[in-house]
Design an enzyme around this catalytic site. Structure first.
Site, PDB file in Angstrom:
ATOM      1  N   HIS A  65       0.829  -1.215   0.000  1.00 44.95           N
ATOM      2  CA  HIS A  65       0.000   0.000   0.000  1.00 44.95           C
ATOM      3  C   HIS A  65       0.862   1.263   0.000  1.00 44.95           C
ATOM      4  O   HIS A  65       2.052   1.217   0.309  1.00 44.95           O
ATOM      5  CB  HIS A  65      -0.915   0.017   1.233  1.00 44.95           C
ATOM      6  N   LYS A  70      -0.937   5.115   4.439  1.00 46.34           N
ATOM      7  CA  LYS A  70      -1.907   4.224   5.088  1.00 46.34           C
ATOM      8  C   LYS A  70      -1.569   4.112   6.580  1.00 46.34           C
ATOM      9  O   LYS A  70      -0.408   3.891   6.932  1.00 46.34           O
ATOM     10  CB  LYS A  70      -1.873   2.845   4.422  1.00 46.34           C
TER      11      LYS A  70
HETATM   12  N1  LIG Z   1     -12.957  -0.672   2.154  1.00 47.45           N
HETATM   13  C1  LIG Z   1     -12.281  -0.193   1.109  1.00 47.45           C
HETATM   14  O1  LIG Z   1     -12.525  -0.550  -0.059  1.00 47.45           O
HETATM   15  C2  LIG Z   1     -11.210   0.842   1.354  1.00 47.45           C
HETATM   16  C3  LIG Z   1     -10.539   1.432   0.285  1.00 47.45           C
HETATM   17  C4  LIG Z   1      -9.614   2.422   0.567  1.00 47.45           C
HETATM   18  C5  LIG Z   1      -9.387   2.798   1.884  1.00 47.45           C
HETATM   19  N2  LIG Z   1     -10.042   2.176   2.886  1.00 47.45           N
HETATM   20  C6  LIG Z   1      -9.911   2.578   4.279  1.00 47.45           C
HETATM   21  O2  LIG Z   1     -10.656   3.777   4.445  1.00 47.45           O
HETATM   22  C7  LIG Z   1     -10.076   4.574   5.485  1.00 47.45           C
HETATM   23  C8  LIG Z   1      -9.785   5.964   4.938  1.00 47.45           C
HETATM   24  O3  LIG Z   1      -8.785   5.889   3.944  1.00 47.45           O
HETATM   25  P1  LIG Z   1      -8.246   7.215   3.216  1.00 47.45           P
HETATM   26  O4  LIG Z   1      -7.101   6.798   2.398  1.00 47.45           O
HETATM   27  O5  LIG Z   1      -9.388   7.933   2.614  1.00 47.45           O
HETATM   28  O6  LIG Z   1      -7.710   8.039   4.492  1.00 47.45           O
HETATM   29  P2  LIG Z   1      -7.553   9.616   4.642  1.00 47.45           P
HETATM   30  O7  LIG Z   1      -6.616   9.810   5.796  1.00 47.45           O
HETATM   31  O8  LIG Z   1      -7.217  10.238   3.328  1.00 47.45           O
HETATM   32  O9  LIG Z   1      -9.025  10.110   5.049  1.00 47.45           O
HETATM   33  C9  LIG Z   1      -9.595   9.989   6.302  1.00 47.45           C
HETATM   34  C10 LIG Z   1     -10.394  11.258   6.544  1.00 47.45           C
HETATM   35  O10 LIG Z   1     -11.170  11.090   7.712  1.00 47.45           O
HETATM   36  C11 LIG Z   1     -11.194  12.348   8.379  1.00 47.45           C
HETATM   37  N3  LIG Z   1     -11.633  12.176   9.764  1.00 47.45           N
HETATM   38  C12 LIG Z   1     -10.888  11.850  10.855  1.00 47.45           C
HETATM   39  N4  LIG Z   1     -11.659  11.793  11.943  1.00 47.45           N
HETATM   40  C13 LIG Z   1     -12.936  12.081  11.547  1.00 47.45           C
HETATM   41  C14 LIG Z   1     -14.177  12.159  12.219  1.00 47.45           C
HETATM   42  N5  LIG Z   1     -14.282  11.943  13.532  1.00 47.45           N
HETATM   43  N6  LIG Z   1     -15.291  12.452  11.483  1.00 47.45           N
HETATM   44  C15 LIG Z   1     -15.203  12.689  10.155  1.00 47.45           C
HETATM   45  N7  LIG Z   1     -14.031  12.641   9.464  1.00 47.45           N
HETATM   46  C16 LIG Z   1     -12.919  12.323  10.155  1.00 47.45           C
HETATM   47  C17 LIG Z   1      -9.773  12.882   8.217  1.00 47.45           C
HETATM   48  O11 LIG Z   1      -9.662  14.276   8.456  1.00 47.45           O
HETATM   49  C18 LIG Z   1      -9.505  12.497   6.765  1.00 47.45           C
HETATM   50  O12 LIG Z   1      -9.877  13.534   5.885  1.00 47.45           O
HETATM   51  C19 LIG Z   1      -8.843   3.797   5.962  1.00 47.45           C
HETATM   52  O13 LIG Z   1      -9.190   3.009   7.083  1.00 47.45           O
HETATM   53  C20 LIG Z   1      -8.525   2.894   4.771  1.00 47.45           C
HETATM   54  O14 LIG Z   1      -7.841   1.722   5.135  1.00 47.45           O
HETATM   55  C21 LIG Z   1     -10.931   1.208   2.642  1.00 47.45           C
HETATM   56  O1  LIG Z   2      -5.672   2.759   0.946  1.00 44.80           O
HETATM   57  C1  LIG Z   2      -6.070   2.068   1.900  1.00 44.80           C
HETATM   58  O2  LIG Z   2      -5.869   2.389   3.092  1.00 44.80           O
HETATM   59  C2  LIG Z   2      -6.818   0.827   1.622  1.00 44.80           C
HETATM   60  N1  LIG Z   2      -7.335   0.184   2.632  1.00 44.80           N
HETATM   61  C3  LIG Z   2      -8.111  -0.995   2.552  1.00 44.80           C
HETATM   62  C4  LIG Z   2      -7.488  -2.113   3.359  1.00 44.80           C
HETATM   63  O3  LIG Z   2      -6.895  -1.839   4.424  1.00 44.80           O
HETATM   64  O4  LIG Z   2      -7.610  -3.271   2.961  1.00 44.80           O
HETATM   65  C5  LIG Z   2      -8.480  -1.408   1.143  1.00 44.80           C
HETATM   66  C6  LIG Z   2      -7.451  -1.068   0.147  1.00 44.80           C
HETATM   67  C7  LIG Z   2      -7.014   0.391   0.228  1.00 44.80           C
END
Ligand SMILES: NC(=O)c1ccc[n+]([C@@H]2O[C@H](COP(=O)([O-])OP(=O)(O)OC[C@H]3O[C@@H](n4cnc5c(N)ncnc54)[C@H](O)[C@@H]3O)[C@@H](O)[C@H]2O)c1
Ligand SMILES: O=C(O)C1=N[C@H](C(=O)O)CCC1
Length: 247
Positions: free
Chosen positions: A134, A138
């Site tokens: 990643h 992250k």
């Molecule tokens: N399930 C999936 O398909 C998938 C895909 C990508 C990322 N993710 C996950 O999603 C999450 C976010 O990833 P990202 O890359 O967008 O992170 P990021 O750090 O870019 O975004 C997170 C956002 O949440 C905000 N935040 C923090 N506390 C908050 C609160 N109490 N209320 C509202 N907003 C708040 C932050 O200011 C930030 O803008 C991570 O846990 C990542 O692993 C999951």
């Molecule tokens: O960018 C991230 O953070 C991602 N988080 C998810 C994970 O932890 O599996 C999905 C992929 C991207």
């Protein structure tokens, strides 16, 4: 009639993409964009019917409790869900049986297929290891996707009655063999230029199978997120992953 959607983490990498995708969908209305307590946009007359959470593992539980208490269904992509956390969400939902919560470690359709293929392959191989890769911003390791994949592989191995994996190695340096999730080794790579990638390596005598998935752009997650948004209210209680919506 449009479905009213609010986005938590709206300034984040995923949140921004979700806001764009919801805004572009004719059957959905983006009514709230919230980030760290800042309300970036709110159509105050129209409260959200579904909240989408892409925030951080340390705040997502508070967000979920807030939504469930108010009877709002939620689609959650934020990672860091342990069994204890899932049990807590189920307990909150027991008080609000009409509410649906869908938590998915990965909304990418190809990523879901990669996990399904890994679960199917697991019973045929002595060895299985996961390498997730990643971007370096992250916050958590291993990834939610790798954790889920390891759990699926471990469950399939147990069901097939497989012996523990062969491994005579003594770790000379802590961590050299990665983390063990239910007996499956998981290695986390963080490097600039990566987005979200995973290899699952299976091995047996004279044969290897590698299953690889690459997310090259965050748009890859959007069809799965929108599918979940459109369906979460029809599935009261807790749903893990989008697999059941794809069948
Ligand atoms: N399930 C999936 O398909 C998938 C895909 C990508 C990322 N993710 C996950 O999603 C999450 C976010 O990833 P990202 O890359 O967008 O992170 P990021 O750090 O870019 O975004 C997170 C956002 O949440 C905000 N935040 C923090 N506390 C908050 C609160 N109490 N209320 C509202 N907003 C708040 C932050 O200011 C930030 O803008 C991570 O846990 C990542 O692993 C999951
Ligand atoms: O960018 C991230 O953070 C991602 N988080 C998810 C994970 O932890 O599996 C999905 C992929 C991207």
């Amino acid at each position: 009639m449009t479905l009213r959607v609010g986005v938590l983490g709206a300034r984040g990498r995923m949140g921004l993409e979700v806001c764009k995708a919801v805004d572009a969908a004719p059957d959905l209305e983006l009514v709230a964009m919230i980030d760290q307590g800042d309300v970036l946009f709110s159509a105050s007359d129209n409260h959200a019917e579904v909240l989408v959470d892409f925030t951080t593992p340390d705040v997502v539980m508070d967000n979920l409790r807030w939504a469930i208490e108010r009877g709002i269904s939620a689609v959650v992509g934020t990672t860091g869900f342990t069994d204890d956390r899932l049990a807590q969400v189920r307990a909150w939902l027991a008080e609000k049986p009409e509410v649906g919560v869908l938590i998915a470690p990965n909304f990418g359709i190809a990523a879901v297929l990669m996990m399904q293929f890994a679960a199917k392959a697991a019973r045929y191989f002595e060895s299985a290891e996961i390498i997730e890769q990643h971007h370096p911003r992250k916050l958590d390791a291993p990834s939610g996707t790798a954790t889920r994949t390891a759990q699926l592989i471990a469950a399939a191995r147990e069901e097939a009655g497989l012996a523990p994996m062969p491994d005579a190695t003594k770790e000379e340096v802590d961590g050299a063999r990665g983390a063990s999730i239910n007996g499956v080794r998981v290695h986390a790579v963080r490097a600039a230029g990566l987005l979200a990638h995973q290899e699952v390596i299976f091995g047996t005598d004279g044969e290897l199978l590698t299953i690889r998935h690459d997310s090259l752009d965050r748009v890859s997650f959007m069809p799965g997120v929108l599918l979940a948004v459109r369906n979460v209210q029809k599935h009261p209680g807790l749903t893990i992953g989008i697999d059941s919506l794809l069948d």
